[in-house]
Design an enzyme around this catalytic site. Structure first.
Site, PDB file in Angstrom:
ATOM      1  N   ASP A 133      42.428  44.887  36.220  1.00 22.59           N
ATOM      2  CA  ASP A 133      41.638  44.732  37.445  1.00 22.59           C
ATOM      3  C   ASP A 133      41.996  45.799  38.486  1.00 22.59           C
ATOM      4  O   ASP A 133      43.122  46.310  38.505  1.00 22.59           O
ATOM      5  CB  ASP A 133      41.938  43.376  38.101  1.00 22.59           C
ATOM      6  N   HIS A 148      46.741  44.530  36.100  1.00 24.22           N
ATOM      7  CA  HIS A 148      46.152  45.331  37.185  1.00 24.22           C
ATOM      8  C   HIS A 148      46.524  46.810  37.038  1.00 24.22           C
ATOM      9  O   HIS A 148      47.707  47.136  36.859  1.00 24.22           O
ATOM     10  CB  HIS A 148      46.651  44.833  38.542  1.00 24.22           C
TER      11      HIS A 148
END
Length: 212
Positions: A12, A155
């Site tokens: 992400d 992430h």
């Protein structure tokens, strides 16, 4: 029900110069693919090459909103614009529309389900957005949670070098355990699972219906 040892790595908050590059290098070295949930405002003239590189490597490019705000607080029009902006940019670069969406902060409600025609994904995280969570802790948490049909939430945000180091350990270890790395799209296709409306998937075998 997926009993195959499939795992989908997902990242992400990119694309991020200096971090997404390193993530892609690790994927390439290990000959595996992943899925990237992009923030629209992160896609700039300077970062477009990362989106293209990931797509060219066989990774899937998915939607994580335009501005990464808590979307239940937004108007219906704002929600539609958040999704449309990011999807349009991704399609322009890759030639393909996103098929999946991860809500920022995993904040979601019925209004979002009604307005966003994409599969909603959560996954198992290891708090890798917290700088104090060590490489070992990230590795241990992911390996502890691993199961057939597993979705890993990571992430590729700015300065997140600990996750780059963690996947250097996670990928070979899961391979050793017999896992095959696939994109989020392949995970559902190969498992014979069709993304449903009004649910968010933790893994391909597990949905969470309650708003949190």
């Amino acid at each position: 029900m997926c009993n195959k040892k499939l795992v989908a790595l997902t990242f992400d908050d990119g694309p991020t110069i200096g971090i997404t590059d390193q993530v892609l290098d690790v994927l390439q070295e290990n000959e595996v693919v992943a899925s990237f949930f992009l923030i629209g405002q992160q896609i700039t003239d300077e970062t477009r090459y990362l989106v293209k590189r990931a797509h060219d490597m066989g990774c899937s490019i998915e939607n994580h909103s335009k501005t990464h705000q808590s979307m239940p607080k937004q108007s219906r029009q704002e929600i539609v614009e958040e999704i449309q902006y990011t999807s349009d940019l991704i399609e322009e670069i890759t030639g393909e529309k996103p098929e999946f969406f991860r809500p920022p902060y995993i904040d979601y409600d019925q209004k979002m389900y009604d307005l966003i025609d994409l599969g909603f994904i959560c996954g198992y995280g290891c708090e890798d957005w917290v700088p104090s969570v060590t490489v070992k802790e990230r590795v241990d948490r992911v390996l502890h949670d691993a199961n057939p049909g597993f979705i890993v939430l990571l992430h590729d945000m700015s300065d997140n070098t600990n996750t780059v180091e963690a996947i250097k350990i996670i990928i070979p270890e899961l391979k050793k355990q017999g896992y095959e790395f696939v994109t989020i799209r392949e995970l559902f296709q190969m498992s014979g699972v069709k993304p449903q409306k009004n649910v968010i998937f933790m893994g391909v075998n597990e949905v969470r219906k309650n708003y949190q």
